[in-house]
Design an enzyme around this catalytic site. Sequence first.
Site, short mmCIF file in Angstrom:
data_model
loop_
_atom_site.label_atom_id
_atom_site.label_comp_id
_atom_site.label_asym_id
_atom_site.label_seq_id
_atom_site.Cartn_x
_atom_site.Cartn_y
_atom_site.Cartn_z
N SER A 142 69.37 140.79 15.03
CA SER A 142 70.32 140.06 15.64
C SER A 142 70.26 139.76 17.10
CB SER A 142 71.69 141.05 15.46
OG SER A 142 72.75 140.58 16.24
N TYR A 155 75.25 149.55 16.09
CA TYR A 155 74.48 148.40 15.42
C TYR A 155 73.47 147.56 16.37
CZ TYR A 155 74.37 143.42 13.39
OH TYR A 155 74.06 142.26 12.78
N1 NAD Z 1 76.86 137.09 10.59
C1 NAD Z 1 76.59 137.20 11.75
O1 NAD Z 1 77.25 136.65 12.97
C2 NAD Z 1 75.32 137.88 12.15
C3 NAD Z 1 74.38 137.86 13.36
C4 NAD Z 1 73.33 138.54 13.48
C5 NAD Z 1 72.83 139.04 12.38
N2 NAD Z 1 73.59 139.18 11.25
C6 NAD Z 1 72.96 140.02 10.17
O2 NAD Z 1 72.58 139.31 9.04
C7 NAD Z 1 72.73 139.87 7.88
C8 NAD Z 1 73.93 139.32 6.88
O3 NAD Z 1 75.16 139.25 7.57
P1 NAD Z 1 76.26 138.69 6.89
O4 NAD Z 1 77.26 138.26 8.00
O5 NAD Z 1 76.16 138.33 5.89
O6 NAD Z 1 77.20 140.27 6.53
P2 NAD Z 1 77.63 141.12 5.33
O7 NAD Z 1 78.06 142.35 5.87
O8 NAD Z 1 78.48 140.25 4.43
O9 NAD Z 1 76.14 141.38 4.59
C9 NAD Z 1 75.57 142.68 4.59
C10 NAD Z 1 75.30 142.77 2.94
O10 NAD Z 1 74.32 143.95 2.86
C11 NAD Z 1 74.73 144.59 1.93
N3 NAD Z 1 74.66 146.31 1.84
C12 NAD Z 1 75.30 147.02 2.98
N4 NAD Z 1 74.66 148.43 2.76
C13 NAD Z 1 73.95 148.36 1.92
C14 NAD Z 1 72.84 149.17 1.17
N5 NAD Z 1 72.85 150.60 1.63
N6 NAD Z 1 71.96 148.68 0.23
C15 NAD Z 1 71.93 147.56 -0.20
N7 NAD Z 1 72.64 146.47 -0.03
C16 NAD Z 1 73.63 146.93 1.16
C17 NAD Z 1 76.50 144.45 1.74
O11 NAD Z 1 76.93 144.88 0.54
C18 NAD Z 1 76.41 142.95 2.18
O12 NAD Z 1 76.32 142.09 1.11
C19 NAD Z 1 72.83 141.18 8.21
O13 NAD Z 1 71.79 141.96 8.34
C20 NAD Z 1 73.83 141.25 9.62
O14 NAD Z 1 73.37 142.30 10.55
C21 NAD Z 1 74.65 138.57 11.05
#
Ligand code: NAD
Length: 254
Positions: A142, A155
């Site tokens: 991130s 995080y």
């Molecule tokens: N959306 C943003 O602004 C952003 C920015 C930087 C990084 N990210 C990263 O991108 C990725 C996706 O983000 P998002 O916005 O789609 O968030 P999100 O929370 O919708 O996606 C995370 C997914 O991981 C799954 N998950 C959680 N714990 C788990 C486990 N123990 N085993 C298997 N699956 C598990 C959840 O069910 C969910 O579907 C994440 O790694 C997040 O940290 C997101």
Amino acid sequence: MILKDKVVIVTGAAGGLGREFSLRFAKEGGKIIAADIADTSETARLIHEAGGEAACVKVDITDFASVESMCKTAEDAYGGIDGIVNNAAIYAGLTMEPFHQITEREWDRVMTVNAKGTWLCCKAVYPYLAKRDGGSIVNIASASILEGNPFFAHYTASKGAVWALTRSVARVVGEQGIRCNSITPGYTMTDASRGLAGDPESFQKNYDYSIQTRSIHRAMEPNDVVGGVLFLLSDESVFMTGQNLNIDGGCINY
Ligand SMILES: NC(=O)c1ccc[n+]([C@@H]2O[C@H](COP(=O)([O-])OP(=O)(O)OC[C@H]3O[C@@H](n4cnc5c(N)ncnc54)[C@H](O)[C@@H]3O)[C@@H](O)[C@H]2O)c1
């Protein structure tokens, strides 16, 4: 079709970025293992509807047996594994609080899923990629690790660990022609991001701030991240490893 017949696991594929990645990889000819602790059947349905190939796997990335079983399912379904996008994480539902207000329990929960879970996925998939004499691991970190965000210290630390892990893994798996890189996306408009602020006013504040601090002054959408991940996953980046690709619209606050 730059992923033609490549077998790719996407963790966290139930929605958000993980679904977006899965749909695009399938369009590029990939055979997708849509893995999540939550139900990924809608992701698979959308892929099938568009004429692509996908299988659903329930996985808890904090449990090595579960992660190994995910890899075995991929091999049984499609004959091997060519790549994995380690996207699953605790992001949705995080509370905006400074580091001294985070409980030990919450710290451990976030670190366990985001840092340890990503490590377990790298560890489990390695022998499968080695069998193919190559492959690509893409870890989703991130841009918060670069920003000095006053909230989400757990995080941010967990994603810093993902970035550091990527560089260590790359040093080892290179022997078998396997690559390992990371991506640091900026604040992207997924359901998880929309829910993070808690109330509409705080959301608007975060949203406006993210746009102001970018070189490209607009909201970042899931589709903005996909091309970079696709590039690192495919043979287009065949001599690139241990690197981080930052995709945030040119943020200027770090
Ligand atoms: N959306 C943003 O602004 C952003 C920015 C930087 C990084 N990210 C990263 O991108 C990725 C996706 O983000 P998002 O916005 O789609 O968030 P999100 O929370 O919708 O996606 C995370 C997914 O991981 C799954 N998950 C959680 N714990 C788990 C486990 N123990 N085993 C298997 N699956 C598990 C959840 O069910 C969910 O579907 C994440 O790694 C997040 O940290 C997101």
